[in-house]
Design a protein around this motif. Structure first.
Motif, mmCIF file in Angstrom:
data_model
loop_
_atom_site.group_PDB
_atom_site.id
_atom_site.type_symbol
_atom_site.label_atom_id
_atom_site.label_comp_id
_atom_site.label_asym_id
_atom_site.label_seq_id
_atom_site.Cartn_x
_atom_site.Cartn_y
_atom_site.Cartn_z
ATOM 1 N N THR A 33 37.153 24.384 50.279
ATOM 2 C CA THR A 33 38.138 24.983 51.184
ATOM 3 C C THR A 33 39.250 25.682 50.404
ATOM 4 N N THR A 34 39.670 25.047 49.306
ATOM 5 C CA THR A 34 40.715 25.647 48.463
ATOM 6 C C THR A 34 40.227 26.947 47.852
ATOM 7 N N LYS A 37 40.267 29.620 50.460
ATOM 8 C CA LYS A 37 41.650 29.993 50.809
ATOM 9 C C LYS A 37 42.212 31.025 49.839
ATOM 10 N N TYR A 38 42.030 30.748 48.520
ATOM 11 C CA TYR A 38 42.665 31.629 47.538
ATOM 12 C C TYR A 38 41.782 32.805 47.155
ATOM 13 N N ARG A 41 42.735 35.465 50.007
ATOM 14 C CA ARG A 41 44.146 35.782 50.278
ATOM 15 C C ARG A 41 44.511 37.154 49.759
#
Length: 484
Positions: A33-34, A37-38, A41
């Motif tokens: 998930t991390t 996310k990045y 972005r």
């Protein structure tokens, strides 16, 4: 926990090299998930300072309401407008908003930033030499051994950043005039313009914004010839120099708690300290404050030949005991003046009572707050107690006598007590009650004979600073104790 910048950068690098999200997560030891996310972005610079866009519930009818309410506020006084907290409360109560306060707070902040007008904000003001600003502050100090609340009057000169301060018991017009008189006398000059707000006791602001000066302050302005100007009391930046001065003198002159024998003594000490502080350099210009203050003085007005008596004269009616009620406290003129109309001169530190013809009756210390006891000068009751000596035991001035004098009067018969009190009254008329009472005490301690002449002579020496009592030790007691 916030993901370190180097991890974020490595995620983007690996993704650019073709690695899938699962492999990147395994290699860097973070969750998939991390990585997602990045990896997705948008880091491009924007008007939000590079902050990532966050999903907000402030949409649709919630956003429209949150826009309408602040917009309608623009016609209202500043203190009557919606806060972010109030917007959130209304959204929840009226529209069932499910979001947190923080999202509404961000929305309101962004709305205000987007709707700023060219006229909003502050402009730095330039003050000409010779202009003063005045305001009050409050602190604690020990006056004559008693801790008191001091309403200190701060006077600043924006051009030079010079500050002066005077200690006062209140914020009335007579206090303002008394404090300013001390500052003007210390400087030897008066400002040509004095800027204040309507909280300093010198005027009252009407509904139309105009300020009506109090009668006493109007006379004070005319006496010195300066112009009085008023600023909006809710806009501190309009007289920011004195606003800063209030905090400055409190930190520098009132810590630790100061002590003095009287109000004026404390003011004089503070004025001298202000002169010492003025040796420091100006906060912007590399010259001492006192050098710049010389330019201020060059643009000021010379003081009039006679000082201003900051006294508010009123007509008051005494009761059957000769007591006048002034500002909620009782002041004794004396039994002779019972049930009469007299004049009361109200000053910052004292109350002067006169007959309607101008005859001086007595000057009493002014008390502040609510004093249960009647303020009196013992001399005013000596005549009636001498005429009615049996009231001595219940007399309110009994406690004002030294212990040995009080004990002697307690033991005397009525006739002897009347004679001694009349002799003390006679000596008090020219030397003051304190000196006359001390004179009787000293004569008793010396074992001398007490009579009118010796009381008057000794009181005169005490008043002049020599309390010695000469003469032989004839007896411990005087003729008042003999059989008559």
């Amino acid at each position: 926990m916030t993901t370190p910048v180097r991890i974020r950068q490595r995620i983007r690098q690996l993704e650019g090299q073709g690695s899938d999200h699962t492999r990147i997560a395994r290699e860097l030891g973070v969750s998939r998930t991390t990585v997602i996310k990045y990896a997705t972005r948008d880091y491009s610079p924007s008007s939000t300072g590079g902050r990532a866009a966050t999903r907000s519930l402030m949409t649709g009818e919630y956003a429209r309401a949150a826009d309408e309410w602040p917009a309608s506020d623009l016609r209202l006084p500043r203190k009557q407008r919606h806060t972010a907290r109030r917007v959130h409360e209304r959204l929840v109560a009226e529209l069932g908003f499910p979001g947190e306060y923080s999202s509404v707070q961000r929305w309101v902040k962004q709305w205000r930033e987007a709707h700023r007008r060219e006229s909003d904000g502050y402009a730095e003001l330039e003050w000409a030499p010779g202009v003063a600003q005045v305001d009050y502050g409050v602190a604690k100090a020990v006056i004559a051994g008693v801790e008191r609340t001091v309403h200190f009057l701060a006077v600043s000169f924006p051009y030079s950043n010079m500050r002066y301060v005077a200690a006062l018991p209140g914020e009335t017009a007579e206090c303002v005039c008394h404090g300013l008189s001390m500052v003007f006398a210390h400087m030897g000059m008066a400002p040509r313009v004095l800027v204040s707000d309507n909280a300093t006791g010198v005027g009252r602001r009407g509904s139309d914004g105009t300020v009506a000066l109090t009668r006493l302050f109007s006379l004070f302005c005319a006496h010195h010839g300066f112009e009085a100007r008023f600023r909006n009391p809710y806009s501190g930046h309009e007289k920011g120099s004195v606003e800063n001065a209030v905090g400055f003198v409190r930190r520098n002159l009132m810590v630790p708690e100061p002590a003095a024998e009287g109000w004026d003594a404390l003011s004089r000490a503070w004025l001298d300290e202000c002169d010492e502080i003025a040796r420091r350099e100006h906060y912007r210009q590399a010259v001492p404050i006192r050098d710049l203050f010389e330019t201020d003085l060059d643009h000021m007005l010379p003081l009039p030949g006679t000082p201003f008596d900051a006294c508010d004269w009123r007509s008051v009616k005494t009761d059957r005991t000769g007591t006048a009620l002034i500002d909620g406290n009782r002041y004794l003129a004396g039994p002779k003046w019972h049930s009469m109309l007299i004049r009361a001169g109200v000053r910052a530190l004292d109350i002067e009572l006169r007959s309607m013809d101008g005859e001086h009756i007595v000057t009493l210390e002014r008390v502040w707050g609510r004093e249960p006891r009647t303020v009196m000068e013992p001399t005013t009751l000596l005549a009636i107690i001498a005429r009615k000596p049996r009231m001595w035991g219940e007399s309110p001035i009994r406690v004002d006598f030294p212990a040995n004098v009080r004990d002697l009067l307690d033991r005397m018969d009525a006739r002897a007590r009347a004679d001694l009190l009349d002799d003390i009254r006679y000596a008090s008329a020219t030397n003051g009650f304190a000196a006359a009472a001390k004179a009787v005490s000293a004569i008793i301690d010396a074992g001398r004979r007490i009579d009118r002449a010796s009381i008057d002579q000794t009181a005169r020496r005490i008043r002049q600073g020599d309390g010695a009592v000469s003469g032989p030790d004839l007896s411990r007691y005087n003729t008042y104790m003999e059989e008559r």
